[in-house]
Design a protein around this motif. Structure first.
Motif, short mmCIF file in Angstrom:
data_model
loop_
_atom_site.label_atom_id
_atom_site.label_comp_id
_atom_site.label_asym_id
_atom_site.label_seq_id
_atom_site.Cartn_x
_atom_site.Cartn_y
_atom_site.Cartn_z
N VAL A 244 7.81 10.98 5.77
CA VAL A 244 7.37 9.64 5.39
C VAL A 244 6.63 9.74 4.07
O VAL A 244 5.98 10.76 3.78
N ASN A 245 6.74 8.70 3.26
CA ASN A 245 6.08 8.69 1.96
C ASN A 245 4.71 8.07 2.09
O ASN A 245 4.56 6.97 2.62
N ALA A 246 3.71 8.78 1.60
CA ALA A 246 2.33 8.31 1.73
C ALA A 246 1.97 7.22 0.75
O ALA A 246 0.92 6.59 0.87
N ALA A 247 2.81 6.98 -0.29
CA ALA A 247 2.53 5.93 -1.26
C ALA A 247 2.51 4.57 -0.56
O ALA A 247 3.34 4.28 0.30
N GLY A 248 1.59 3.72 -0.93
CA GLY A 248 1.46 2.41 -0.31
C GLY A 248 0.49 2.37 0.85
O GLY A 248 0.28 1.31 1.45
N GLY B 244 4.50 12.87 -1.12
CA GLY B 244 3.94 11.93 -2.09
C GLY B 244 2.47 11.63 -1.89
O GLY B 244 2.03 10.51 -2.17
N LEU B 245 1.69 12.60 -1.42
CA LEU B 245 0.24 12.38 -1.36
C LEU B 245 -0.32 12.12 -2.74
O LEU B 245 -1.29 11.37 -2.90
N ASP B 246 0.30 12.71 -3.77
CA ASP B 246 -0.16 12.51 -5.15
C ASP B 246 0.25 11.15 -5.70
O ASP B 246 -0.16 10.79 -6.81
N ASP C 37 5.71 -0.48 1.70
CA ASP C 37 6.83 0.26 1.14
C ASP C 37 7.24 -0.43 -0.14
O ASP C 37 7.46 -1.64 -0.17
N ALA C 38 7.34 0.35 -1.22
CA ALA C 38 7.67 -0.23 -2.52
C ALA C 38 9.00 -0.97 -2.49
O ALA C 38 9.18 -1.96 -3.21
N GLY C 39 9.94 -0.51 -1.68
CA GLY C 39 11.26 -1.14 -1.63
C GLY C 39 11.37 -2.32 -0.69
O GLY C 39 12.44 -2.93 -0.60
N ARG C 40 10.28 -2.68 0.01
CA ARG C 40 10.34 -3.75 1.01
C ARG C 40 9.43 -4.93 0.66
O ARG C 40 9.14 -5.76 1.50
N LEU C 41 8.98 -5.02 -0.58
CA LEU C 41 8.07 -6.11 -0.95
C LEU C 41 8.76 -7.47 -0.81
O LEU C 41 8.16 -8.42 -0.30
N ILE C 42 10.00 -7.57 -1.27
CA ILE C 42 10.70 -8.84 -1.18
C ILE C 42 11.04 -9.15 0.29
O ILE C 42 10.98 -10.31 0.72
N HIS C 43 11.38 -8.13 1.05
CA HIS C 43 11.63 -8.32 2.49
C HIS C 43 10.37 -8.88 3.16
O HIS C 43 10.45 -9.82 3.97
N ASP C 44 9.22 -8.32 2.85
CA ASP C 44 7.97 -8.81 3.44
C ASP C 44 7.69 -10.24 3.01
O ASP C 44 7.18 -11.05 3.79
#
Length: 746
Positions: free
Chosen positions: A144-148, A189-191, A591-598
């Motif tokens: 899982v990506n930690a970004a967001g 992606g902790l960084d 999630d950066a790719g789900r902003l429009i979905h949200d």
């Protein structure tokens, strides 16, 4: 009951049972031990497919994975010699650990993601070979990506949320699997949690969560850049992952680079002399090529470029006299390498080198203009991608399209509401006749002059509806075209107010959530609902008093005004309670790719809220209106079955008897609530869905202008997986700033 009716009833019963069973399964899924084992096996299969696809998208493909890439642990691991291991040994070595807590460090391009994916796939393969009884206790590794994530939310809740988003698991099943220790989280992606030039506060918070119960003694894997992890330790000395083995991926030596290029060339069947200008220089350990190709990422770029260009590219590489020149030459091969790695399948994106080059250059130039205007410039979120289509043009089209949709939608809803209310009111008169006179009056008893209504009253009702819709549409168009929140932000003196208004002016995506751990928003919703209700009540009271002074107020208006106050207060209160602030969205994890979905989901929730509120208030208003009519005596004219008109006296009913005639007040109330709910849903939801609306408009514009892909979200995620972009928080940025500058410079 006829045969057709019986079939219809059976079909209805079957459909109701199926829908009910599905809803019950969704709300109360099976979380028994046997069910969780089956869910874990299915999750392992899906994770394997997903991570194998990711490896195939890497530059150079799976053939360029450096299995002998070395890592060096800070503390002694179960390896021979000096403790140095290789990528091929990372799985077995990890399983020999007692705590199975691992931190993978490395410089940019060192292969951290490849390392954790290799570990994950090795664990899945090992798990597959175990007997069923043993496999049931072996957790499924999931990357899982930690970004967001802001690190403030409970890690179990955040991980559950990510599993439900990434793999479609039922939230209850996902939570049960996490609590049963059937998930091995691999945080990549902790960084990327904090901006590159900021103190890693969010990353420290995330590690603090993992260093507390119940995760203190549980297995977890983290990948992070070495510089960021060092900054975390400097910011907070005890902020590292406790009881974990920390390994650092070592740079490739000149001998390693030579070996892999030779091996890759032999696999391609190329002659030794074809790449000789490059390989001949690798005997110099401190040479330009040996220094530049120390990371697997750049090595894969060079190998892919040599595969495409052959001897001519090798000569160009050998002619580079410094690493910067060589890096620029590799940048030119980055896009072709990424496009070559696209798998040949129907579901794979159909991108060409020219398209990707043009799109990324457009993105780089846009970010460069933002930097010059001192409005950011290093990154862009999905809800801001519409600005690439032209800020003024997209805003004007949004205003035009939104105004037309609101005008037509509101106009038709108002018109149909008036028509339906007239029909329902006539049906109510029939109910009064049938109830109070014992005449058994049929439904056609009233003189419904459809032709007269169609040519006389309907145009008036339609004009009223379109006038109301045009008013709301015009207000929406003016507010959108002028971008009033941004204008107010420039005039605001308070910095916090200015930032909040400016954020709204950029039409950021919104999100609804039922609950946020540790936070309560219902007090905020209650306060805002009361404020809106009080303001609406005062305004209506003012107009009612003015009409009363002119003799125009009637007792029938009181329930109507009260229902408006209740609907507005309850609707805005629920909207505020279910809505989230940027800080709350970050706490939930985005999630950066789900902003429009949200944002679209939030639009649906807002529309349903107003429909539900109006459908609740409508029957109450219908009841109040019915009690006023039914309890008072009245005379009415109706048409008898023989065609003659007769007069009937309707005595008033007691309230208890009037309540029994529920169709007489439920039907008009539902009609009124549905029409009012549709109007408010169209208007209010359109105001809240600015991000998704502009994203859709920009996508249509991109389809014709070809300045950017018509599906920006798909392209940005592909570019991220291909190593062209990276994610910081919820925004995309170029993997290296120098690469973005190189693209902007042509």
């Amino acid at each position: 009951m006829t045969g057709v009716e019986g079939i219809a009833v059976k079909i209805g019963e079957t459909a109701a049972k199926y829908v009910g069973a599905r809803l019950w399964q969704r709300m109360r899924p099976d979380t028994s031990h046997a069910a969780l084992i089956g869910a874990a096996n299915e999750l392992a299969r899906r994770v394997t497919e997903r991570e194998n696809d990711l490896l195939g998208q890497l530059c150079g493909g799976r053939n360029m994975i450096v299995d002998d890439l070395e890592y060096r642990p800070e503390s002694r691991w179960f390896t021979a010699g000096d403790g140095t291991g290789t990528l091929a040994e990372i799985g077995p070595n990890f399983r020999h650990q007692k705590t199975q807590r691992l931190v993978v460090l490395g410089e940019p391009g060192a292969g951290k993601t490849v390392a954790v994916v290799q570990l994950l796939l090795d664990q899945l393969q090992y798990r597959k070979t175990l007997p069923d009884a043993v496999r049931a206790d072996e957790p499924v590794p999931v990357r899982v990506n930690a970004a967001g994530w802001d690190g403030g939310r409970d890690f179990t809740s955040w991980l559950t949320h990510q599993l439900s988003i990434d793999y479609g698991l039922n939230p209850r099943v996902a939570r049960a699997m996490v609590k049963a220790d059937q998930i091995l989280p691999v945080l990549d992606g902790l960084d990327e949690m904090d901006p590159s030039d900021a103190v890693p506060v969010l990353a420290c918070s995330a590690l603090d969560r993992l260093n507390k119960s119940p995760w203190l003694d549980r297995a977890v894997v983290i990948a992070c850049r070495s510089t960021v992890y060092d900054a975390i330790r400097e910011f907070k000395p005890d902020a590292g992952l406790q009881f974990a083995t920390t390994v650092t991926l070592q740079p490739l030596s000149a001998e390693d680079v030579y070996f892999y290029l030779e091996q890759y060339r032999d696999e391609l069947g190329r002659a030794d002399i074809e790449w000789a200008p490059v390989t001949d220089q690798l005997d110099q350990a401190d040479g330009v090529l040996a220094t530049a190709l120390r990371t697997p990422w750049l090595l894969s770029l060079a190998a892919t470029a040599l595969k495409r260009g052959g001897h001519e590219t090798a000569v160009e590489f050998a002619a580079c006299r410094d690493t910067e020149k060589f890096r620029e030459r590799l940048f030119a091969s980055l896009i072709p390498a990424a496009v070559d790695a696209i798998p040949e399948s129907d579901s794979a994106p159909n991108y060409t080198e020219e398209d990707v080059q043009r799109w990324l250059c457009a993105l780089a130039l846009f970010l460069q203009r933002r930097r010059r205007q001192h409005s950011g410039g290093t990154q862009i979120a999905l809800d801001g991608i519409w600005q690439l289509a032209g800020t003024r043009t997209c805003r004007a089209l949004h205003a035009l399209v939104g105004a037309v949709v609101i005008a037509l939608g509101t106009g038709l809803a108002v018109t149909s509401g008036i028509l339906a209310w007239w029909i329902a009111d006539s049906a109510r008169e029939v109910a009064r006749l049938d109830r109070q006179t014992e005449l058994a009056v049929p439904w056609y008893s009233l003189d419904w002059d459809w032709r007269g209504y169609w040519h006389g009253q309907f145009p008036i009702d339609l004009s009223m509806g379109l006038a109301a819709g045009s008013f709301f549409g015009l207000m929406f168009a003016l507010g959108t075209a002028l971008d009033l929140p941004s204008a107010y932000a420039r005039l605001a003196r308070n910095r916090r107010t200015a930032d909040r208004l400016a954020t709204r002016g950029r039409e950021v995506s919104k999100r609804s959530a039922w609950r946020i751990p540790g936070r309560s928003r219902w007090r905020r919703g209650l306060i805002r609902g009361l404020v809106v209700g009080i303001i609406a009540g005062l305004l209506l009271a003012h107009f009612a008093a003015r009409d009363y002074a002119h003799g125009g107020i009637h007792s029938e208006g009181s329930p109507f005004m009260l229902s408006i106050v209740l609907a507005l207060g309850l609707g805005f209160g629920l909207m505020s309670g279910l809505g989230t602030t940027p800080e709350e969205r970050l706490s939930l994890g985005q999630d950066a790719g789900r902003l429009i979905h949200d944002d679209l989901f939030n639009w649906m929730i807002v529309a349903l809220v107003w429909l539900a509120v109006c459908l609740t208030i409508g029957p109450l208003l219908g009841l109040a209106r019915w009690l006023q009519l039914a309890t008072q005596p009245d005379d009415t004219t109706y048409r008898a079955p023989d065609g003659s008109y007769k007069m009937a006296h309707l005595p008033g009913l007691p309230p208890s008897a009037a309540l029994q005639d529920w169709p007489a007040w439920v039907l008009p109330g539902v009609v009124l609530g549905l029409s009012a709910g549709l109007v408010l849903a169209i208007v209010v939801a359109s105001l809240t869905a600015g991000a998704s609306a502009r994203y859709a408009i920009a996508s249509v514009m991109f389809r014709f202008t070809r300045t950017f892909p018509r599906r920006p979200a798909t392209f940005l995620e592909w570019a991220r997986n291909a190593g062209l972009l990276r994610v910081t928080g919820i925004a995309y940025q170029f993997r290296h700033d120098t690469y973005g500058e190189w693209l902007a410079g042509g």
